[in-house]
Design a protein around this motif. Structure first.
Motif, PDB file in Angstrom:
ATOM      1  N   PHE A 642       0.833  -1.211   0.000  1.00  0.00           N
ATOM      2  CA  PHE A 642       0.000   0.000   0.000  1.00  0.00           C
ATOM      3  C   PHE A 642       0.867   1.260   0.000  1.00  0.00           C
ATOM      4  CE2 PHE A 642      -1.682   2.870   3.463  1.00  0.00           C
ATOM      5  CZ  PHE A 642      -2.424   3.690   2.625  1.00  0.00           C
ATOM      6  N   LEU A 643       1.853   1.300   0.883  1.00  0.00           N
ATOM      7  CA  LEU A 643       2.692   2.501   0.987  1.00  0.00           C
ATOM      8  C   LEU A 643       3.607   2.655  -0.237  1.00  0.00           C
ATOM      9  CD1 LEU A 643       3.591   2.358   4.790  1.00  0.00           C
ATOM     10  CD2 LEU A 643       1.997   3.914   3.667  1.00  0.00           C
ATOM     11  N   THR A 644       4.032   1.546  -0.790  1.00  0.00           N
ATOM     12  CA  THR A 644       4.859   1.612  -2.003  1.00  0.00           C
ATOM     13  C   THR A 644       4.073   2.247  -3.149  1.00  0.00           C
ATOM     14  OG1 THR A 644       6.104  -0.342  -1.313  1.00  0.00           O
ATOM     15  CG2 THR A 644       6.209   0.259  -3.652  1.00  0.00           C
ATOM     16  N   GLU A 645       2.785   1.865  -3.281  1.00  0.00           N
ATOM     17  CA  GLU A 645       1.951   2.439  -4.336  1.00  0.00           C
ATOM     18  C   GLU A 645       1.676   3.924  -4.110  1.00  0.00           C
ATOM     19  OE1 GLU A 645      -1.460   0.381  -5.541  1.00  0.00           O
ATOM     20  OE2 GLU A 645      -0.419  -1.511  -5.924  1.00  0.00           O
ATOM     21  N   LEU A 646       1.802   4.372  -2.859  1.00  0.00           N
ATOM     22  CA  LEU A 646       1.641   5.799  -2.559  1.00  0.00           C
ATOM     23  C   LEU A 646       2.965   6.559  -2.715  1.00  0.00           C
ATOM     24  CD1 LEU A 646      -0.714   5.822   0.580  1.00  0.00           C
ATOM     25  CD2 LEU A 646      -1.308   6.384  -1.771  1.00  0.00           C
ATOM     26  N   GLN A 647       3.968   5.918  -3.312  1.00  0.00           N
ATOM     27  CA  GLN A 647       5.268   6.534  -3.606  1.00  0.00           C
ATOM     28  C   GLN A 647       6.131   6.712  -2.358  1.00  0.00           C
ATOM     29  OE1 GLN A 647       5.927   6.801  -6.866  1.00  0.00           O
ATOM     30  NE2 GLN A 647       3.818   6.066  -7.154  1.00  0.00           N
ATOM     31  N   TYR A 648       5.922   5.844  -1.350  1.00  0.00           N
ATOM     32  CA  TYR A 648       6.814   5.847  -0.188  1.00  0.00           C
ATOM     33  C   TYR A 648       7.758   4.658  -0.300  1.00  0.00           C
ATOM     34  CZ  TYR A 648       3.548   9.131   2.010  1.00  0.00           C
ATOM     35  OH  TYR A 648       2.756  10.213   2.290  1.00  0.00           O
ATOM     36  N   ARG A 649       8.944   4.777   0.329  1.00  0.00           N
ATOM     37  CA  ARG A 649       9.843   3.652   0.458  1.00  0.00           C
ATOM     38  C   ARG A 649       9.654   3.047   1.857  1.00  0.00           C
ATOM     39  NH1 ARG A 649      15.537   5.833  -0.381  1.00  0.00           N
ATOM     40  NH2 ARG A 649      14.617   7.751   0.454  1.00  0.00           N
ATOM     41  N   THR A 650       9.806   1.745   1.967  1.00  0.00           N
ATOM     42  CA  THR A 650       9.497   1.102   3.256  1.00  0.00           C
ATOM     43  C   THR A 650      10.621   0.199   3.720  1.00  0.00           C
ATOM     44  OG1 THR A 650       8.418  -0.758   2.183  1.00  0.00           O
ATOM     45  CG2 THR A 650       7.019   1.103   2.779  1.00  0.00           C
ATOM     46  N   ILE A 651      10.722   0.074   5.056  1.00  0.00           N
ATOM     47  CA  ILE A 651      11.551  -0.935   5.717  1.00  0.00           C
ATOM     48  C   ILE A 651      10.608  -1.638   6.692  1.00  0.00           C
ATOM     49  CG2 ILE A 651      13.547  -1.386   7.187  1.00  0.00           C
ATOM     50  CD1 ILE A 651      14.673   1.343   6.275  1.00  0.00           C
ATOM     51  N   SER A 652      10.472  -2.949   6.594  1.00  0.00           N
ATOM     52  CA  SER A 652       9.510  -3.650   7.456  1.00  0.00           C
ATOM     53  C   SER A 652      10.224  -4.658   8.348  1.00  0.00           C
ATOM     54  CB  SER A 652       8.456  -4.362   6.604  1.00  0.00           C
ATOM     55  OG  SER A 652       9.054  -5.363   5.797  1.00  0.00           O
ATOM     56  N   VAL A 653       9.799  -4.672   9.609  1.00  0.00           N
ATOM     57  CA  VAL A 653      10.321  -5.629  10.592  1.00  0.00           C
ATOM     58  C   VAL A 653       9.130  -6.184  11.381  1.00  0.00           C
ATOM     59  CG1 VAL A 653      12.581  -4.539  10.823  1.00  0.00           C
ATOM     60  CG2 VAL A 653      10.700  -3.775  12.266  1.00  0.00           C
ATOM     61  N   SER A 654       9.370  -7.299  12.123  1.00  0.00           N
ATOM     62  CA  SER A 654       8.261  -7.995  12.792  1.00  0.00           C
ATOM     63  C   SER A 654       8.162  -7.742  14.289  1.00  0.00           C
ATOM     64  CB  SER A 654       8.371  -9.501  12.543  1.00  0.00           C
ATOM     65  OG  SER A 654       9.600  -9.989  13.090  1.00  0.00           O
ATOM     66  N   ASN A 655       9.130  -7.032  14.886  1.00  0.00           N
ATOM     67  CA  ASN A 655       9.030  -6.772  16.331  1.00  0.00           C
ATOM     68  C   ASN A 655       9.806  -5.520  16.708  1.00  0.00           C
ATOM     69  OD1 ASN A 655      11.887  -7.553  17.268  1.00  0.00           O
ATOM     70  ND2 ASN A 655      11.231  -9.397  16.144  1.00  0.00           N
ATOM     71  N   GLY A 656       9.598  -5.066  17.939  1.00  0.00           N
ATOM     72  CA  GLY A 656      10.181  -3.817  18.397  1.00  0.00           C
ATOM     73  C   GLY A 656      11.678  -3.860  18.565  1.00  0.00           C
ATOM     74  N   LEU A 657      12.221  -4.974  19.019  1.00  0.00           N
ATOM     75  CA  LEU A 657      13.664  -5.075  19.221  1.00  0.00           C
ATOM     76  C   LEU A 657      14.417  -4.934  17.898  1.00  0.00           C
ATOM     77  CD1 LEU A 657      13.817  -8.024  21.801  1.00  0.00           C
ATOM     78  CD2 LEU A 657      14.176  -5.585  22.244  1.00  0.00           C
ATOM     79  N   GLU A 658      13.909  -5.619  16.874  1.00  0.00           N
ATOM     80  CA  GLU A 658      14.532  -5.524  15.557  1.00  0.00           C
ATOM     81  C   GLU A 658      14.407  -4.108  15.010  1.00  0.00           C
ATOM     82  OE1 GLU A 658      14.208  -7.710  11.152  1.00  0.00           O
ATOM     83  OE2 GLU A 658      12.941  -8.373  12.840  1.00  0.00           O
ATOM     84  N   ALA A 659      13.245  -3.491  15.265  1.00  0.00           N
ATOM     85  CA  ALA A 659      13.015  -2.130  14.779  1.00  0.00           C
ATOM     86  C   ALA A 659      13.975  -1.139  15.420  1.00  0.00           C
ATOM     87  CB  ALA A 659      11.569  -1.721  15.060  1.00  0.00           C
ATOM     88  N   LEU A 660      14.294  -1.331  16.710  1.00  0.00           N
ATOM     89  CA  LEU A 660      15.241  -0.444  17.392  1.00  0.00           C
ATOM     90  C   LEU A 660      16.616  -0.507  16.728  1.00  0.00           C
ATOM     91  CD1 LEU A 660      14.552  -0.749  21.250  1.00  0.00           C
ATOM     92  CD2 LEU A 660      14.460   1.315  19.841  1.00  0.00           C
ATOM     93  N   ASP A 661      17.061  -1.711  16.410  1.00  0.00           N
ATOM     94  CA  ASP A 661      18.361  -1.862  15.744  1.00  0.00           C
ATOM     95  C   ASP A 661      18.364  -1.154  14.387  1.00  0.00           C
ATOM     96  OD1 ASP A 661      19.308  -3.343  17.828  1.00  0.00           O
ATOM     97  OD2 ASP A 661      18.794  -5.285  16.933  1.00  0.00           O
ATOM     98  N   VAL A 662      17.282  -1.360  13.624  1.00  0.00           N
ATOM     99  CA  VAL A 662      17.201  -0.730  12.296  1.00  0.00           C
ATOM    100  C   VAL A 662      17.196   0.786  12.425  1.00  0.00           C
ATOM    101  CG1 VAL A 662      15.726  -0.408  10.277  1.00  0.00           C
ATOM    102  CG2 VAL A 662      16.048  -2.699  11.234  1.00  0.00           C
ATOM    103  N   TYR A 663      16.423   1.304  13.387  1.00  0.00           N
ATOM    104  CA  TYR A 663      16.321   2.757  13.539  1.00  0.00           C
ATOM    105  C   TYR A 663      17.668   3.370  13.917  1.00  0.00           C
ATOM    106  CZ  TYR A 663      14.530   7.347  14.793  1.00  0.00           C
ATOM    107  OH  TYR A 663      14.302   8.703  14.844  1.00  0.00           O
ATOM    108  N   GLN A 664      18.415   2.700  14.796  1.00  0.00           N
ATOM    109  CA  GLN A 664      19.717   3.233  15.204  1.00  0.00           C
ATOM    110  C   GLN A 664      20.700   3.270  14.025  1.00  0.00           C
ATOM    111  OE1 GLN A 664      20.432   0.547  18.474  1.00  0.00           O
ATOM    112  NE2 GLN A 664      19.990   2.130  20.009  1.00  0.00           N
TER     113      GLN A 664
END
Length: 744
Positions: A642-664
């Motif tokens: 959905f977000l790709t079709e709205l011209q956004y780029r995405t990074i997807s993860v399945s939990n908060g711990l993984e998301a923290l690593d990606v964000y840092q």
């Protein structure tokens, strides 16, 4: 017996003991031969008799006599002497000597008899003094007036209590008065005297007397007339008691009896008493009404059973009191009573049974209502628990269907099938919303609006969609009635109630809607506080609802309509919406007469809200990077697409711990975070707080399949920038993201 033997001649002491031992048993001797031994024995005082010689080297017999009698006047002293001097004997007797014996073989034989005699005299003297002391003590301490007077009324003697009653300090004060002058009514004194002369005694004679200061009091007299040996009246002995307090108590008892009688008549519960022969002796008005309803019995009649059961079956025993329930159904009503009795025992005899009877019809209705509410709350809790999973599934179904519908170049029949999928998903989402409405967990968009104009507008709308043979009337004296609620949900409530009323009147009829403000003192619901409420009533003249169905109408999926004519969620949704708004809903119905739904909503004094229209366009992105944190694979995949079709780029993860690593690692690239609230290992709320610690101004949107109440949203918005509930429309989500990123 212990004898204090005082003699400095050992032969004389032996002779005394020999004479006494021949006649007396168990005699203990304390022999005194000098001043020190005498002083010690005198201090101890543990002797019953003193036998002393008159002539002693270290003291005289008279001196010993005086010293003993000074310390122990009740203890007998016997003296033996060889002088035979009568003057000595007389002086000794004056000093309290009990007897004396000459020292000679002839006279020593009299010693045992003399000892017995003095001991007997001493015992009698002790008893006499004790009796005199007791009588004097009784006379002094009696709490009533004890007096002696002449027949003419002169006062001879009176005890302290009597002096106090008449207000005197000492006997001389009262002797200045004659009893005749102390009667408030002099003729009472004459009646007392005549009764004494005729019978010799008077008891319980009540009169009004005066203290010496003139203050009146009520008195009760018991008196005896004493005569001389010739039979002439000599004096009057009497007991007089101040019974003013008793008279006042009797008055208070009479007043108390009248009060208790009034209370008995006006008790909010029924009370009745039957004697051992089952005769109805006492009954208050409520009990008479109840027994008349149940058995046709009135006061004075005999009652042996109530609703076919013996009276003894209704006896209750503390401490675990279980009331007995009786009921009776007539053509007009069905009343329920609680009944309990206790045996009344006087002495060891059962004289009857006292019963308490209560009309608990309304209480039972309230209990049924409360049980129904508790059951509805439990079902609602279950519904809210499964909503998250349903919403995750529907988010993917509806989202992908909307995206496919936007695709160009698809054949018509394909789009038609996709539309069927989309509409089915939306209907499923609406059903979940109805269940959440019932469970009071759905999200409300509250606003302050005028309920008077809202109802008028609703009625104009309803008249266009209901059959012409159904008429809707509206009455209210309120020009404006402000309420804080979700207008869409309130309209849903009104629509469901009108549809129900319409279905109850297949041949047509009238629906009457009223709106008012009301101050409610006695709340129809246990949780509803007294105070001012908005009251809305929907009344129809339809078929009515049977009593066995009435308690189930707010349960989800409960319906009496044929298959295919309703889901059974309409009234459960009504119930949930009203309770979600802090309100209450009640229903009254009678088969053949119709039904009335009464809604209670809280009053608000807030200003009316200006409602802004929603965005209708679907704004596009500008290549920004959005970090998606979602544990559900289907929802995560849909968000990426959905977000790709709205011209956004995405990074997807399945939990908060993984998301923290990606964000840092990619903090500088990420423009916005889209996170689920409920996830394993780390919740969305905890994840958001960790991000805020790293970057206070990060833009974060929370999405959740669990419905959030308004107070929960306020708390979470302190951390998140926006909160979006699943399932959502892609246009709404696009607008929220665009507003955050592009400050629209």
């Amino acid at each position: 017996m212990k004898v204090l033997l005082i003699d400095d001649n050992p032969d004389d002491r032996v002779m005394v003991k020999m004479e006494l031992n021949e006649v007396l048993r168990a005699v203990e001797y304390v022999e005194v031969i000098d001043e020190n031994e005498f002083a010690l024995a005198l201090d101890r005082g543990d002797f019953d008799l003193v036998i002393t010689d008159f002539q002693i080297k270290w003291a005289s017999g008279l001196d010993i006599l005086r010293r003993v009698k000074e310390r122990y006047p009740e203890k007998p002293v016997l003296m033996f002497t060889g002088t035979g001097n009568e003057e000595v004997a007389v002086e000794a007797m004056k000093s309290g000597l009990d007897d004396y014996i000459l020292k000679s073989p002839k006279h020593f034989k009299r010693l045992p008899a003399a000892v017995k005699t003095v001991l007997q005299k001493s015992a009698l003297a002790i008893k006499a003094r004790e009796a005199e002391r007791k009588y004097k003590d009784l006379f002094e301490r009696l709490p009533v007036c004890v007096y002696r007077s002449t027949v003419d009324g002169d006062i001879i003697e009176m005890n302290p209590s009597g002096l106090k009653i008449f207000g005197c300090i000492n006997l001389n004060d009262i002797k200045q008065y004659n009893f005749k002058s102390l009667y408030v009514h002099p003729e009472d004194r004459k009646r007392l005297l005549n009764a004494l002369i005729q019978k010799g005694f008077v008891t319980d004679f009540k009169t009004e007397m005066k203290r010496i200061d003139g203050k009146a009091f009520f008195a009760e007299i018991h008196a005896t007339l004493k005569r001389d040996i010739e039979g002439n009246p000599q004096y009057i002995d009497g007991i007089l008691d101040d019974i003013t307090g008793l008279i006042e108590t009797e008055k208070e008892k009479t007043e108390l009896y009248n009060i208790l009688s009034t209370l008995f008549e006006h008790l909010p519960e029924g009370v009745f008493f039957v004697d051992s022969n089952c005769k109805l002796l006492q009954i208050n008005p409520l009990a008479e009404e109840y027994l008349q309803y149940l058995e046709g019995i009135r006061a004075g009649q005999t009652i042996t059973t109530i609703q076919g059961r013996p009276l003894e079956d209704y006896i209750i025993s503390p401490p675990n009191i279980l009331w007995h329930e009786v009921s009776k159904k007539t053509d007009t009503d069905n009343r329920i009573f609680e009944l309990g009795g206790r045996k009344v025992v006087l002495g060891d005899k059962i004289v009857g049974i006292v019963f308490l009877i209560r009309d608990v019809t309304e209480e039972r209705k309230a209990e049924e209502k409360l049980q129904s509410q508790e059951k509805l709350a439990a079902v609602g809790q279950l519904a809210a628990g499964i909503a998250h999973d349903f919403n995750n599934i529907l988010t993917g179904i509806i989202g992908y269907a909307e995206m496919l519908m936007a695709e160009e170049g698809l054949p018509y029949y394909v789009k038609k099938r996709i539309d069927i999928i989309l509409q089915s998903g939306l209907r499923a989402a609406n059903m979940v919303k109805q269940i959440l409405d019932f469970s009071r967990k759905s999200v409300s968009e509250e606003a302050v609006f005028d309920l008077t104009s809202f109802l008028k507008e609703f009625i104009r709308f309803a008249k266009r969609v209901i059959p012409e043979n159904i008429r809707i009337d509206f009455s209210s004296e309120l020009e404006q009635c402000k309420v804080k609620a979700d207008p869409a949900k309130i309209q849903q409530v009104f629509t469901n109630l009108v549809v129900n009323a319409k279905d109850a009147m297949p041949d047509g009829g009238n629906i009457h809607i009223t709106l008012r403000r009301e101050h409610i003192e006695t709340s129809p619901f246990a949780e509803m506080p007294p105070g001012n409420w908005i009251v809305i009533e929907f009344t129809d003249k339809g078929s009515g609802i049977p009593s066995d169905i009435l308690s189930h109408i707010f349960e989800p999926f409960f319906t009496t309509k044929p298959v295919g004519h309703g889901t059974g969620l309409g009234l459960s949704q009504v119930y949930g919406i009203i309770r979600q708004h802090g309100g209450f809903i009640d229903v009254r119905s009678k088969v053949g007469y119709g039904t009335t739904f009464t809604i209670f909503l809280p009053i608000t004094e807030e200003d009316i809200t200006i409602i802004r229209k929603k965005h209708l366009s679907c704004p596009q992105g500008r290549g920004e990077v959005i970090l998606i944190v979602e544990d559900n694979e289907e929802v995560r995949s849909f968000l990426v697409t959905f977000l790709t079709e709205l011209q956004y780029r995405t990074i997807s993860v399945s939990n908060g711990l993984e998301a923290l690593d990606v964000y840092q690692q990619k903090r500088s690239e990420i423009s916005l975070i889209l996170t689920d609230l409920v996830m394993p290992e780390m919740s969305g709320m905890e994840f958001c707080k960790k991000i805020r610690e790293l970057h206070r101004d990060a833009k974060i949107i929370a999405i959740s399949g669990y419905p959030l109440m308004s107070e929960d949203q306020k708390y979470m918005l302190e951390c998140f920038d926006r909160i979006v509930n699943k399932p959502f429309e892609i246009k709404d989500m696009a607008v929220v993201i665009s507003e955050l990123l592009h400050n629209r």
